[in-house]
Design an enzyme around this catalytic site. Structure first.
Site, PDB file in Angstrom:
ATOM      1  CG  HIS A   1     -28.560 -13.636  26.606  1.00  0.00           C
ATOM      2  ND1 HIS A   1     -29.260 -13.091  25.561  1.00  0.00           N
ATOM      3  CD2 HIS A   1     -28.177 -12.589  27.383  1.00  0.00           C
ATOM      4  CE1 HIS A   1     -29.318 -11.774  25.697  1.00  0.00           C
ATOM      5  NE2 HIS A   1     -28.661 -11.442  26.799  1.00  0.00           N
TER       6      HIS A   1
ATOM      7  CB  ILE B   1      -9.093   7.663  -1.067  1.00  0.00           C
ATOM      8  CG1 ILE B   1      -9.094   8.874  -1.999  1.00  0.00           C
ATOM      9  CG2 ILE B   1      -8.906   6.391  -1.880  1.00  0.00           C
ATOM     10  CD1 ILE B   1     -10.130   8.828  -3.106  1.00  0.00           C
TER      11      ILE B   1
ATOM     12  CG  LEU C   1      -8.843  -0.935   8.588  1.00  0.00           C
ATOM     13  CD1 LEU C   1      -9.616  -0.466   7.361  1.00  0.00           C
ATOM     14  CD2 LEU C   1      -7.668   0.001   8.857  1.00  0.00           C
TER      15      LEU C   1
ATOM     16  CG  ASP D   1     -11.262   8.211   5.420  1.00  0.00           C
ATOM     17  OD1 ASP D   1     -11.816   9.102   6.085  1.00  0.00           O
ATOM     18  OD2 ASP D   1     -10.554   8.447   4.429  1.00  0.00           O
TER      19      ASP D   1
ATOM     20  CG  HIS E   1      -1.814  -1.190   1.309  1.00  0.00           C
ATOM     21  ND1 HIS E   1      -1.357  -2.430   1.699  1.00  0.00           N
ATOM     22  CD2 HIS E   1      -3.150  -1.324   1.054  1.00  0.00           C
ATOM     23  CE1 HIS E   1      -2.370  -3.291   1.681  1.00  0.00           C
ATOM     24  NE2 HIS E   1      -3.463  -2.648   1.294  1.00  0.00           N
TER      25      HIS E   1
ATOM     26  CG  ASN F   1      -6.844   9.203   2.353  1.00  0.00           C
ATOM     27  OD1 ASN F   1      -7.974   8.756   2.298  1.00  0.00           O
ATOM     28  ND2 ASN F   1      -5.793   8.435   2.634  1.00  0.00           N
TER      29      ASN F   1
ATOM     30  CG  HIS G   1     -24.533 -15.631  32.714  1.00  0.00           C
ATOM     31  ND1 HIS G   1     -23.680 -14.971  33.570  1.00  0.00           N
ATOM     32  CD2 HIS G   1     -25.790 -15.389  33.164  1.00  0.00           C
ATOM     33  CE1 HIS G   1     -24.388 -14.357  34.506  1.00  0.00           C
ATOM     34  NE2 HIS G   1     -25.671 -14.603  34.292  1.00  0.00           N
TER      35      HIS G   1
ATOM     36  CG  HIS H   1      -3.822   0.124   4.995  1.00  0.00           C
ATOM     37  ND1 HIS H   1      -4.713   0.450   5.995  1.00  0.00           N
ATOM     38  CD2 HIS H   1      -3.708   1.224   4.210  1.00  0.00           C
ATOM     39  CE1 HIS H   1      -5.125   1.696   5.825  1.00  0.00           C
ATOM     40  NE2 HIS H   1      -4.525   2.188   4.752  1.00  0.00           N
TER      41      HIS H   1
ATOM     42  N   GLY I   1      -3.723  -3.717  11.581  1.00  0.00           N
ATOM     43  CA  GLY I   1      -4.139  -4.189  10.268  1.00  0.00           C
ATOM     44  C   GLY I   1      -5.647  -4.339  10.246  1.00  0.00           C
TER      45      GLY I   1
ATOM     46  CD  GLU J   1     -20.701  -6.321  25.010  1.00  0.00           C
ATOM     47  OE1 GLU J   1     -21.731  -6.668  25.614  1.00  0.00           O
ATOM     48  OE2 GLU J   1     -20.688  -5.470  24.096  1.00  0.00           O
TER      49      GLU J   1
ATOM     50  CB  SER K   1     -24.041 -10.674  35.613  1.00  0.00           C
ATOM     51  OG  SER K   1     -25.355 -10.180  35.788  1.00  0.00           O
TER      52      SER K   1
ATOM     53  CG  HIS L   1      -5.908   1.657  -0.571  1.00  0.00           C
ATOM     54  ND1 HIS L   1      -5.900   2.297   0.642  1.00  0.00           N
ATOM     55  CD2 HIS L   1      -6.150   0.343  -0.304  1.00  0.00           C
ATOM     56  CE1 HIS L   1      -6.148   1.422   1.606  1.00  0.00           C
ATOM     57  NE2 HIS L   1      -6.300   0.223   1.056  1.00  0.00           N
TER      58      HIS L   1
END
Length: 672
Positions: free
Chosen positions: A481, A198, A131, A166, A40, A196, A469, A80, A129, A419, A392, A270
């Site tokens: 759950h 893009i 994202l 981005d 890249h 950028n 749980h 990247h 890496g 989480e 819990s 890119h």
């Protein structure tokens, strides 16, 4: 200097400009990607100006001491664009980042992997890496700095910087992370957003129309936009951010593939090499006449000078540490080393004796809470938490003080319903060094945490996930759950211990193993329902350390081996009684950790599994993974699919996870 450094061509100009230094990054990036025919180039070329300002004007590092504890942390969340970081590390003078490594970008055996990998390269603080993971991990690093500063005044004071893309800001985990950072007012966290416009598909507006700056502001951050190619503007923005009482986002408007006449500002730069002809044109545009992989001597010298700028700072820091009170210094250094306190093993042993005497009837989540009361009293570097399930998960021990935006002297973090962000932040806390993070949610929500758990395993970090749980035993909350496939899924992940203890004693032993595993993260899968103590005799040896062991031998020649985990060990013991009442010798093997069992010798595994006996595995989960132990002639008692909503006892009966079903299956295998 290396041979290649010495061959660098001298230049006539009297001084080195910012543009020269930034172009060195661009040249190395486009040359390395071209040589690899993979990579890249666009991001490093576009972000070179912000990286140059950050590394030469602000970043407090010492390449000769890459693990200096009070260094600033830098995270390339846009992993990247790894050649940006590799180029900078070479230019600054990190010993392992030679020009040969740059030439071998993305090749087998080189440290210059396609995305930065922690532990492979000096100056790489975390694997990035996927994202969103980098910026979220950086939040944990910034938290750890505040936690450490609250405990060791005068020797902890550093910033955490991020370059994000981005894609990082679009991924859902970033929303969780920036919200948490804003809530805790992590003012030493500064994010440079490579704005950028893009993505791989093309212009950002194909998929995004939101206002990133307003989103950060709403989360409690400062946010500003600047010209990402204006060195003075970048410097002023970072200087201002360093004085703020909030975390800061600096959106640096850049041009991807900067300098490439035909590919700048286009998605074509890119993820593909520019090509020889375009590189030649780019060299002309940038005014860069050096040969591939050659940095002119004066430019390299300017970068190397930046690399030594904080050598004095690191030496002064070491002098301050040396002047600390001897006890404080020893504790500071012990916590940084990752070694547990000298009285840890004794505390565990004494408490285990108490448990075998008192034989509590606790859910293993309760057993975990009681174990933490002992652990947190002797291991001050533990940092607990929960994703809004404290009552819990039972992850908050007695007297454990909560961390707030104004007070980081506590050791319990309310992560909120985040989480994934929680898991990534724990990675950051562990990577920072000095702390052992643990936190909890329900086992079924490991699905939300999984990418960060995978990075814990990949980076060999001691991160402890308390996942309660753990089966249909949670009852009425129903199949949404009730985890059925999660144990098998997690066991498939390399370098991850999945512990499912059967009682309070095994829970304590599993906690001990998780804390002692310096290079392996752990899952503690814990029950909601109460379970009897099945380990009634004290043993100094940690039996769970072998992953599986004979819990209850047969009273007659063994024909059946019942293998169970967690809450189903109780069922196996009851099935053993039923079989032996009929004269069928049966033995019970508890297997709290498949991964540790697999690490044992072949002879131990054969002996423990009972060579020549019929094997019946019992686990309130799917069968996947158990066939290697039960073989073609064995049986499995467990879940055929998803669960249902009902009281736990009714569910176990409904799905035939009972002593009677296990005994009947064993007899059927024997032909009895």
């Amino acid at each position: 200097m290396t041979t290649s450094d010495q061959s660098a061509a001298p230049r006539a100009q009297a001084s080195v400009s910012h543009r020269d230094m930034a172009n060195a990054i661009r040249a190395l990036a486009m040359d390395a990607v071209q040589q690899a025919n993979s990579g890249h180039p666009g991001m490093p070329m576009g972000a070179a100006d912000m990286a140059t300002v950050l590394f030469t004007k602000f970043l407090k590092i010492d390449p000769k001491k890459p693990h200096w504890p009070d260094r600033d942390r830098f995270v390339l969340s846009a992993g990247h664009g790894s050649m940006l970081l590799y180029a900078v590390n070479y230019l600054l003078g990190y010993e392992d980042m030679t020009i040969e490594q740059i030439r071998n970008f993305r090749q087998l055996g080189a440290i210059t992997a396609g995305h930065p990998e922690y532990g492979h390269v000096q100056g790489v603080e975390t694997t990035t890496g996927p994202l969103g993971q980098g910026i979220s991990t950086a939040v944990g690093m910034a938290m750890a700095e505040r936690l450490a500063a609250a405990r060791f005044d005068g020797v902890v004071d550093h910033f955490t910087y991020v370059i994000a893309s981005d894609g990082d800001l679009m991924e859902g985990i970033s929303h969780e992370a920036i919200s948490l950072a804003g809530h805790l007012r992590l003012s030493k966290l500064i994010v440079l957003y490579d704005d950028n416009g893009i993505t791989i598909d093309g212009s950002l507006d194909l998929s995004e129309s939101g206002d990133a700056l307003k989103r950060f502001e709403a989360a409690g951050w400062n946010a500003t936009r600047i010209d990402g190619h204006d060195a003075d503007a970048i410097e002023a923005a970072i200087a201002k951010a360093r004085k703020s009482d909030k975390p800061t986002l600096i959106a640096c408007r850049t041009v991807i593939g900067y300098g490439s006449p035909n590919k700048h500002g286009k998605s074509s730069s890119h993820g593909s090499p520019l090509g020889p002809d375009e590189i030649a044109l780019t060299r002309q545009t940038l005014g860069w006449d050096a040969a591939p992989f050659v940095i002119p001597a004066d430019i390299l010298s300017a970068w190397r000078a930046a690399g030594t700028a904080h050598a004095k700072t690191s030496a002064e820091w070491e002098a301050r540490v040396a002047k600390l009170d001897a006890v404080v210094r020893a504790e500071f250094e012990r916590q940084l080393s990752g070694k547990l306190p000298s009285d840890f093993a004794r505390a565990i042993s004494d408490y285990k004796k108490k448990l075998t005497e008192e034989k509590p009837n606790w859910a293993t989540r309760k057993s975990s809470e009681e174990a933490l009361n002992v652990i947190n009293a002797v291991v001050p570097e533990t940092i607990g938490g929960s994703a809004d399930l404290t009552g819990s998960n039972n992850t908050r021990s007695k007297g454990q003080k909560a961390v707030t935006a104004t007070d980081f002297s506590g050791s319990f973090i309310h992560y909120g319903i985040r989480e994934h962000g929680m898991a990534a932040a724990m990675n950051g806390i562990a990577l920072h060094k000095g702390f052992i993070p643990y936190s909890g949610t329900f086992l079924v929500f490991t699905d939300y945490c999984r990418p960060a758990i995978r990075l814990s395993a990949l980076m060999e970090q001691r991160v402890i996930y308390v996942m309660t749980h753990d089966s249909i035993g949670l009852g009425e909350d129903g199949p949404t759950h009730q985890p059925v496939e999660h144990l098998a899924s997690l066991r498939a992940m390399p370098n991850l211990y999945v512990f499912r203890p059967a009682d309070a004693v095994e829970t304590l032993e599993c906690w001990q193993l998780a804390l002692e595993a310096e290079k392996t993260p752990s899952i503690l899968a814990l029950s909601r329902q109460n379970l009897p103590t099945v380990r009634n005799t004290y043993t100094e040896e940690n039996l769970c350390a072998k992953g599986g062991y004979e819990l209850s031998p047969a009273t007659a020649p063994a024909k059946v081996t019942l293998i169970a985990t967690g809450s189903e060990v109780e069922i196996a013991l009851a099935a053993q009684k039923l079989l032996e009442a009929e004269g069928i010798g049966a033995r019970v093997v508890s297997m709290p950790c498949v991964e540790l069992f697999e690490a044992q010798s072949r002879d131990y595994k054969k002996k423990t599994l009972g060579e020549g006996t019929v094997k019946v595995a019992i686990e309130a989960a799917i069968q996947y993974g158990w066939d290697r132990y039960i073989g073609e002639n064995g049986a499995f008692i467990g879940m055929p699919g998803f669960g249902a909503s009902a009281p736990a006892k009714d569910l176990y009966k409904h799905f035939n996870i009972t002593p009677e079903a296990a005994a009947a299956a064993a007899k059927a295998c024997l032909g009895a």
